[in-house]
Design an enzyme around this catalytic site. Structure first.
Site, PDB file in Angstrom:
ATOM      1  N   LYS A 128      -0.494  -3.525  51.980  1.00  0.00           N
ATOM      2  CA  LYS A 128       0.552  -4.048  51.090  1.00  0.00           C
ATOM      3  C   LYS A 128       1.580  -2.948  50.814  1.00  0.00           C
ATOM      4  O   LYS A 128       2.765  -3.206  50.697  1.00  0.00           O
ATOM      5  CB  LYS A 128      -0.074  -4.516  49.775  1.00  0.00           C
ATOM      6  N   LEU A 129       1.076  -1.753  50.681  1.00  0.00           N
ATOM      7  CA  LEU A 129       1.947  -0.584  50.552  1.00  0.00           C
ATOM      8  C   LEU A 129       1.726   0.314  51.753  1.00  0.00           C
ATOM      9  O   LEU A 129       0.601   0.440  52.253  1.00  0.00           O
ATOM     10  CB  LEU A 129       1.594   0.244  49.306  1.00  0.00           C
TER      11      LEU A 129
END
Lengths: 357, 357, 357, 357
Positions: D294-295
């Site tokens: 996600k990051l």
């Protein structure tokens, strides 16, 4: 002595006395007479028993990583034995349930693992729990393939999830939340389905066929309110807060617009770790809910500030010991959630208008 | 399958399966295979068992309103059955224990009571629990009267509290923390005694006789470190954080200055509700404690984020079922905490100098 | 419109409007009209100003790793400019202040550092902050050496810490909490001194000379209550909870036994991150404190649920802009905390008996 | 000295020094050199500036009672001045924004008000904030009436909310989140619209016309992923967690399936009060998000554990002082969110299939 002095000093705290072989129900019974969250946990068990002994419709809200965290068979059990009547869940809890029902697993990890190393191996972490991202991708494809088999029309999440449970059961024959709900005719609502991997699977169906994957979440609002209008004696059990907590309350508030007999849920249990003082809905107090009419002013209610992975196994172990008969015998609503229009107690329940009482 | 793909994915989460009649130990055993705080709670039980099976000296730290909240007989039980060897407590927990040992009670209340009404009736509230202020005043007087009977010399809290326990036992014959510790020869340290009603009672003794009520808290530091120097295999169990948590760690750090064999506690359990990210000691992680040498790098350890009123009854119910024999048979340190100089394993333990190994 | 309908709907929330160049006081003024903890933070600034405008004695309680965390010069400033009158602190905050006043530093780290690596380099971690253990050992020796210079008699922590501040000032000429308090004649109490590295330093003095390091914490109880008896208009500002929170309240409760004019603190601010529902004192509500008489029923009070490292810089920046004159001009108590017997407003304040009004 | 001893001890904590007239940006700059959440708050400001200086697309997630709590004009400001590019919100924040844009207010209350009395007066409480239920009912009707004017076809929440903003602006000419987003061409997604009063309004439109109120939340998933595919350099700023937090992350994860250039958000700020250790998504760490992709592993990121009502006014006051020009000049994506198909940087952005890069 205090007892004579004040009306406030009537019922003493009973220090917990330990013995060998105490069962979960005995532990909770003793906890009811201590203080703080132990008392609240014991009280939650008692209020749940009261729900079972009344004729109310029991909503269960499930937020937080309950399925990944090992709670999914407890929720399945609640459904199968009808300790509850209607489930409102986050998409994630249904997705991680599907993952295990399909034979995949979550794994024991640690919060201090190196996330770069995990990312390199395509392993996803949920605090101290791990799973394979590749397996998740296959779930998404499975969901997309399933969605492509459906008719090209809007489905409420209730209808869609019932069908999904059916498909899962047909494919696997395994117990889980979705399959238990399918088999026990317990409706599931998922108001935030777009914020989950089930939504992602649906979006992949749409990608393959631009007319697929149409979900009617507004229909869910109407159906859930109609459940309350049909039988205004209701109870709410909230695990973790989130969208399910509010959706269950909203059903009651919306129902009340159309039916004066509705006056908020009559029983309420919430097991949350969030706190009220930052203003968010997850941590909001049950008293606050009374100001909105979400709960009846006379409701029996308790907030338990504890992790669900501790509280739920304890409460359910106690319930399963003390009141399986009560759960079996109770006058509960009967649903048929399999059709485009849900049936409750033998009558259809509209998804496109609120029913007058 | 995930198992082949990665070393990280070895041990699956086992969804909790409920059955009628589950005992607390069975519940905790199943919790060990779920996630989050359920897993940690189950792990805490197991690590405690490991402590009992080793030859370590087990420190218990008790902070929070445990005695007012119905936990005092559990702590007494831990002392009597020697699940622990040395107690470090806040003054409040000892004071509220004394209150009940003297035949007074705490009462079931609610956090939403009107505090002005309570104040008008001289009732003191601890969240959802109540007690009579007038009875508290009598406790203070009782403590002051007791302190006036002591010699006019400094007492470590360890010596003072042992004597206090003796007096309480002689007066009442009732079980409690102080009386159990007196009878079982378990030392109690109370580093923040000045911040408690026991301290207030001592100050009232001083008020009556200006030479009374002299407490030597620095002697406590030396004694507690000497306990570690005498036998460097130690364990820490922390309930709630606070001064006891740090004092137990400090004993190990201070001991290490004088004895290279000391390398931090070898086992650690903490049951806390505070969090690490505001920097306070109560919520600090056990990993952080390793940087200081408070815990050994190899220590077995677990933090349980749960209210003690839930966690302690569960763990102790399980221990009492599974390992009473282990507790009885284990090689534990023997104390005589009754004299000006404490005796440990037959040898005096100085309060005025650190003992070389 | 709502305004006409209900007495409850009188004062609207004013949405925060941002502009370039807003000063901290302007930010807090706007925050007072929003909700939740922003409102409480703004209110805290206002109540502090009310304290300064009254003639009350202002107690400040300091718990949590405030000095290690960069707050020590703010507390020194509060002392120097007499935004407060009397400090109650944990030992750790004074110790980490001494560390920096002696020219050592704390360092920027991270909560995800490898604690085994830190331990190997003898670096101690406080969440995201680091310090050298060897430097800490030298502090301990410095404290021990200082303690050995003192007379061989009991010292209250108030007297001991004043002398320690004097020595630090003489040695270093640096600003800090201890040196500021020494120079501004602000008394410091440290009820849990035995649970800190200052206590460890004292114990090392005792190790070298068995008659050294005698601290009279019971005298502190009496002195602090006598501060209230001398002038019953008091205020409490609590940072972080812990022993200082209770000690400040205890001073008022103990004073009330001897003086009917005392009716609890008249102003109260607490900035805490702990919560009420686990029953611990750090998180307990100010309403609960009213049931005990710790706070007056009519007190002006606010709890701010925020990290002190955010809240204190904001509030003090605002106070320093808005009311330095008010702080300078206010009618405040004058102390001489340098002697065995403290002097307040020109009169001695006993440490061995409570003073009748 | 520590600096020579260890690579860990390089950058000292700088104690916060207060001065009169400090502006918010100066306060935050000093906070960056203290510890704990003060440091994180200062760092958040800096990372936001880095976002503005890059060419990334900035997503803002807004959960919690931000609009009721006085934050709505700050969010409007972020939109108008393009400190952000795309908003993901709970329905409640948009609803309470609409309430005020329509000229109604929220009111200052208290968490200790009597909820039965409030219920009797039809006043709804959000912790310490109040509003009129009758006014809410009129909002619902207004939303229903608006929805009935729309075509009888599915609308993504993005399209629906843009139209809603337009209608609001036409009706009122007042600033707010919805009107600002309409005017600034900033898209808003509301994945959990069914769990909000906006959803309730839509359901009332359906009640009146059984073909009305059709919302396509699956289309939102595709559109939001396509925003990332179109320009894979992205940033996330999360206020409060909830569904917006996950939805923003999901957009990146879903985009990566179709575009290898996507590797997670490159900048991340989250301002949350929830904690990681109960496993829920709201409190999950940014490190955990890296395991999922996600990051980005190299992302600049910070979690601030603080109430948004404190943190956001501070950060935005600083940004507005330091970098209005940077916000104005930056290379930002341009949207036209008004049509059935959204346009981004001049090209249509499909809602029914993921776009290949």
């Amino acid at each position: 002595m205090g007892r004579r002095k004040s009306r406030f000093l009537r019922k003493p705290v009973e220090p917990f006395v330990v013995e060998p072989g105490l069962t979960a129900d005995a532990v909770l019974e003793r906890m009811e007479r201590v203080s703080f969250q132990g008392r609240n946990l014991g009280t939650a068990r008692r209020i749940w028993e009261r729900m079972l002994g009344s004729e109310c419709t029991i909503f269960l809200g499930a937020a937080g990583a309950l399925s990944a965290g090992g709670m999914r068979l407890l929720i399945a059990h609640l459904i199968e034995k009808r300790y509850i009547d209607c489930l409102v869940s986050t998409g994630a809890n249904l997705y991680h349930d599907l993952h295990e029902t399909r034979g995949r697993r979550h794994f024991i990890g640690s919060p201090t693992l190196d996330d770069a190393a995990l990312a390199a191996e395509r392993i996803d972490r949920v605090y101290d729990t791990l799973a394979s991202e590749d397996e998740f991708c296959k779930n998404d494809e499975w969901i997309a393939a399933f969605a492509l088999k459906l008719e090209r029309r809007p489905y409420t999440t209730r209808e869609f999830l019932n069908r999904l449970g059916q498909q899962l059961w047909d494919d696997t024959g395994h117990r889980g939340i979705l399959t238990a709900a399918y088999r026990a005719n317990v409706p599931i609502f998922c108001p935030a389905i777009a914020d989950s991997s089930i939504g992602m699977g649906l979006s992949q169906a749409r990608h393959r066929d631009r007319t697929a994957g149409v979900i009617d979440v507004i229909g869910d609002i109407i159906e859930s309110a109609n459940v309350v209008i049909r039988k205004p004696l209701t109870a709410t059990i909230v695990l973790g807060g989130g969208t399910p907590k509010n959706f269950i309350n909203q059903a009651s508030v919306q129902a009340e617009f159309f039916d004066d007999r509705v006056g908020g849920h009559k029983y309420a249990i919430q097991i949350v770790t969030d706190v009220p003082h930052f203003g968010g809905a997850s941590g909001s107090s049950l008293e606050e809910a009374q100001s909105w009419g979400k709960l009846s002013i006379e409701s029996e209610k308790v907030s338990v500030h504890a992790d669900v992975t501790i509280a739920l196994p304890m409460i359910l172990s106690a319930l399963e010991t003390l009141c399986p008969e009560l759960a079996k015998r109770r006058k509960r609503p009967e649903f048929d959630p399999s059709g485009r229009v849900m049936v409750m107690n033998g009558q259809p329940l509209a998804d496109n208008h609120f029913q007058e009482p």
